[in-house]
Design an enzyme around this catalytic site. Structure first.
Site, short mmCIF file in Angstrom:
data_model
loop_
_atom_site.label_atom_id
_atom_site.label_comp_id
_atom_site.label_asym_id
_atom_site.label_seq_id
_atom_site.Cartn_x
_atom_site.Cartn_y
_atom_site.Cartn_z
N SER A 75 42.78 73.76 22.90
CA SER A 75 42.90 75.03 22.21
C SER A 75 44.18 75.81 22.56
CB SER A 75 41.69 75.90 22.55
OG SER A 75 41.67 76.22 23.92
N LYS B 285 48.67 82.58 26.64
CA LYS B 285 47.59 82.28 25.68
C LYS B 285 46.80 83.56 25.40
CE LYS B 285 43.80 78.94 24.98
NZ LYS B 285 43.02 77.86 25.61
N SER C 256 41.69 71.84 27.06
CA SER C 256 42.49 72.74 26.21
C SER C 256 43.93 72.94 26.65
CB SER C 256 41.80 74.10 26.11
OG SER C 256 40.72 74.01 25.23
#
Ligand SMILES: [Zn+2]
Lengths: 463, 477
Positions: free
Chosen positions: B149, B74, B173
């Site tokens: 996210s 990420k 997330s």
């Protein structure tokens, strides 16, 4: 100067530390090329986390102890949020006494020479911001340069109650504090900008005015004197003093308004989520207590344990180096405590003031001088021996030649017996006394306290 | 050979046996990303040096527990020399000079960072739409959001663009996109994984966590990243984790608490799937109990107050002095800040404003202090429940993945979709999401929560559950 209330906010760099407060960058940032004493942590790079320097806690404990403050067994770090280019993260990691915060230490005091105590409100740990440079001065510069070398240096902030009554006292407070710090091994006086001060001042219970940017102890006195005069004049003219922050202009020697109360920043304090609560264990406290006790306590101990006069004890206790020497030498010869104390409190500082010399760490020579002092050697001789010790020369004192009271009496008796004619004359002729004294001195082999001998002679002659 | 069809653990076996090299497999996945990601938009930056690094790992005999396996990361996890943007235009050109602790651990085990995945800007969002680099699509239905996210990491796994991925979870997330894309994701215990190098959104809530196609892959990546780190003062030591014990986990007789009042409020298709999930739980021999948890309704507002408060402070450093555009302007510094901070996306600005407000004088007590109290209550309540029961089970998301753009004018809907994931963050306990199956062709996930540092137990139950529910195949795009 009645109705004047002054409180100080003092920032002290823990110059004794090797590294910064939250990263392992060197604490020795002075004189380095800009932005070379930095790392991702103190530059506030995204993703970095602070890790508290354990040594900083120990140093803060020492300072708090020396000021007789209460150390919180748990305290918290807070974020003080404000935008300023010298703050890498646009917040400062500090401590706080509101919003559920507990500072590192609270309470405590420092005594002024007039005997009044200035109370300490709180002592807290925080990080120093970086520095901004305006190449052509703040007014003319078209850009500013930032140096983060200082960013993250460990600071302790000491906040006093408004117990100071005169500018002179503020100066004395700072000088005393600086002395204490030096004794603790934090020689702030040796580094430029290592001790900085803001002052709060109010007259006749009026609005509180904060004066910032004061560097140097004499500047504090000047800034406060100026501010008192300014506020007095306002009051005289019937103008209300406004609550505001003012800036001390060192060059023009005046204070100028920085911002009014309604423009005061809201720092949006909240607990620093990246640092767990700071807990001070009993073991740490006890270990440090062994190193440092409040001066008052040290003085009390000396008086109680060794029967030293309080003035003398205080003089030694206040000086870290004298105290260390005393503690080390008295350990071996507690019987000489009073003589050692007297030497260290009187003769040693006297000699050191006359010449630029360092205190030796050797105690052997000092103990010999103390013995000589006990034996009643006269002051000139003591000073000569001490001087040898101070300069690292051998201290020779022939104990055999030292004359005790009994020996002196023997000499006096002998002189009187052998010179009956002169003795008869002594009441009429002052020269006769000097003659007898001369004879007595000839009898002495070695060193003697002349005054003592003279007094004894007079006494024996009934003078 | 379609390497993406194999589990990560199987791929590592192949790498160890020498039937394939790290160079080959890295090139294979990079190639696939280049082909597919034009549609999916799951990566922001690819590691140009991945193949070169793979060659080095090959040369050294594919050592370490990852043996040259490519991993997607990420883009809010710092990677030395690889641009790290947080999907924000303000960090568009930021190349970190250091590795996050989890990255160091992965590299130490011979892992190859293949690229940095798309996300909601600064991890603020639940759909993957709030990215400064365009929204990520859900591989199961390209018209729908993948959840956020950690949108790119989830989409990449589901589309077979990487065998394993790292995400981060502040309020769901990792779990939300895992649920929406039909993969497995773990939000570890607070403190179990070092946050050093995780670009902060809300420090007191978030953790880096593993994402994978199945439970064992996810557990395997977790076993590499967890553990105390002296660079993170909030990190703590964990008990050792064993993949064998997870494989052999005995689910018979374990007690599972289902929070009925939360379940009753989810959308109908999710509820139906969750009921199927409850049946699976019973079928593997676990005991299902219906339980109510007082005050759980307050979790969502408490979460947003705390998260935004911390965010407003964390994001203050992006002021153009060192990040963002060139700060040399004729503006004074306050105006220059304003100009630079226009680079933030709308959601980020909203949360900074919210946080600045909840921390400001006069509102601090009313919002922040209250939220912290609620947090303590939820933590106490959940911990108490977890003393009595081994697990809590709830759906991961209350809704099915929505259409991209559909909810842009309904931020509250999106905020509410976090209702089931935020309690674990507030309580600091671990939670895992894994697929129950498909409803109308869209994945629905179940969430198991356990007590602090019980990750192994969590993976164990999830493993047994997965055997009933089945893994979802990676999508061929
Ligand atoms: Zn540093």
């Amino acid at each position: 100067m009645s109705h004047v209330k002054i409180g100080l906010e003092i920032h002290v760099q823990l110059v004794s530390l090797k590294t910064k407060l939250f990263c392992s960058c060197s604490a020795d940032y002075r004189g380095k090329p800009p932005n070379t004493n930095v790392c991702p942590i103190c530059m506030g790079l995204p993703g970095t986390l602070p890790v508290l320097n354990e040594k900083a806690i120990e140093e803060a404990i020492k300072v708090a102890k020396a000021l007789s403050a209460n150390i919180s067994n748990i305290s918290y770090f807070f974020r003080k949020n404000y935008f300023y280019p010298d703050l890498a993260k646009n917040f400062q990691i500090t401590q706080y006494d509101k919003a559920g915060g507990i500072p590192f230490a609270t309470g405590g005091y420092l005594k002024l020479s007039n005997g009044r105590k200035v109370r300490i409100r709180r002592i807290q740990l925080e990080e120093d911001p970086g520095r901004i440079y305006y190449e052509a001065g703040i007014q003319e510069a078209r850009y500013s340069l930032i140096d983060y070398n200082r960013h993250g240096i460990a600071l302790i902030e000491i906040v006093t109650e408004p117990d100071i009554r005169e500018p002179r006292e503020a100066r004395e407070f700072l000088e005393k504090l600086s002395g204490i710090l030096e004794e603790l091994g934090v020689p702030v006086g040796e580094y430029e900008g290592a001790i900085r001060c803001d002052a709060n001042i109010s007259l006749m219970e009026g609005a509180r005015v904060e004066v910032k940017n004061i560097t140097g102890f004499s500047a504090v006195e000047k800034a406060l004197s100026y501010e008192i005069t300014r506020q007095r004049n306002l009051i005289k003219r019937g103008i209300k003093v406004e609550r505001e922050t003012r800036h001390w202009d060192e060059r023009r020697r005046i204070t100028t308004s920085l911002r009014k109360k309604e423009m005061e920043e809201d720092y949006r304090y909240f607990p620093e989520p990246d640092l767990p609560p700071l807990t001070i264990g009993k073991d740490v406290l006890e270990r440090i207590e062994g190193i440092i006790k409040p001066i008052e306590e040290v003085v009390r101990d000396y008086v109680k344990k060794y029967g030293i006069e309080e003035v003398v004890a205080e003089r030694i206790a206040r000086d870290r180096r004298l105290r260390a020497l005393f503690n080390r030498s008295v350990k071996d010869r507690p019987d000489l405590a009073r003589h050692l104390a007297s030497l260290l409190a009187n003769e040693v500082p006297f000699l050191m003031k006359r010449r630029e010399i360092e205190l030796p760490s050797d105690t052997k020579g000092l103990l010999i001088v103390a013995e000589a002092k006990r034996d009643g050697l006269d002051r000139d001789e003591i000073l000569r021996l001490l001087d040898n010790w101070l300069h690292g020369r051998e201290v020779i004192y022939r104990k055999v030649a030292a004359l005790r009271e009994a020996d002196l009496e023997g000499i006096v008796k002998k002189v009187i017996e052998r010179n009956p004619k002169v003795v008869k004359d002594v009441k009429k002729n002052p020269k006769a006394l000097n003659y007898l004294m001369g004879l007595a001195l000839k009898e002495v082999k070695g060193v003697v306290d002349k005054k003592k001998l003279f007094d004894l002679l007079r006494k024996s002659l009934g003078l | 050979m379609k390497w993406e069809k194999l589990s990560a653990i199987r791929l590592i076996e192949e790498l160890k046996s020498g039937s394939i090299t790290s160079e080959e497999i890295s090139a294979y996945f990079l190639d696939k990303i280049k082909k597919v990601d034009r549609i999916l938009n799951s990566f922001i930056t690819l590691n140009e040096k991945a193949v070169e690094e793979a060659k080095k790992v090959d040369k050294n005999g594919r050592k370490g527990r990852l043996a040259g396996l490519p991993i997607a990361v990420k883009d809010n996890i710092t990677t030395k020399g690889i641009r790290t943007t947080c999907a924000s235009r303000i960090l568009e050109n930021y190349i970190p000079p250091y590795d996050a602790e989890v990255i160091s651990r992965i590299k130490r085990e011979g892992g190859i960072i293949i690229g940095k995945t798309n996300m909601d800007e600064f991890a603020m969002g639940s759909s993957g739409e709030n990215s400064g680099f365009g929204p990520t699509k859900n591989p199961r239905d390209l018209n729908r959001v993948p959840g956020g996210s950690s949108s790119g990491s989830a989409a990449a796994i589901a589309a077979g663009l990487a065998p394993l991925a790292l995400g981060s979870d502040t309020g769901g997330s990792i779990r939300a996109p895992a649920s929406f894309t039909g993969i497995v994701g773990l939000k570890p215990t607070y403190g179990a994984v070092s946050r050093f190098g995780l670009i902060a959104y809300a420090n007191s809530l978030e953790q880096i966590g593993p994402m994978g196609k199945n439970v064992l892959d996810t557990a395997y990546l977790y076993s590499i990243i967890y553990g105390e780190d002296e660079k993170d003062s909030t990190s703590l030591p964990s008990p050792p984790l064993s993949i064998e014990r997870i494989s052999d986990f005995e689910a018979k007789g374990v007690k599972v608490a289902v929070l009925t009042d939360l379940v009753s409020r989810v959308d109908e298709p999710v509820k139906k799937m969750f009921e199927r999930g409850i049946n699976y739980i019973s079928e593997i021999g676990a005991e299902v109990n219906e339980v109510k948890l007082e005050g759980i309704d307050l979790a969502l507002p408490a979460y947003y107050v705390i998260a935004c408060s911390e965010a407003s402070s964390n994001l203050a450093r992006y002021d153009g002095v060192r990040f963002g555009v060139d700060c040399r302007t004729n503006l004074n510094w306050r105006d220059a800040y304003k100009e630079v901070r226009k680079l933030f996306g709308k959601e980020v600005k909203v949360r900074i404003m919210l946080g600045a407000y909840t921390l400001s004088a006069g509102f601090f007590e009313e919002y922040y202090v209250k939220a912290v109290k609620v947090r303590r209550r939820i933590r106490d309540g959940l911990k108490k429940l977890l003393k009595k029961y081994d697990y809590v089970a709830i759906p991961t998301m209350p809704v099915l993945p929505w259409r991209i753009g559909e909810k842009l004018d309904d931020p509250l809907y999106v905020y509410l979709s976090d209702a089931l994931t935020v309690p674990a963050n507030l309580a600091g306990v671990p939670a895992i999401s894994l697929p129950i199956g498909l409803a109308d062709g869209l994945p629905v996930g179940i969430q198991f929560i356990a007590d602090e540092f019980e990750e192994e137990k969590l993976f164990g139950l999830a493993k047994r559950f997965e055997e009933k529910a089945g893994e979802l195949e990676v999508v061929d795009l």
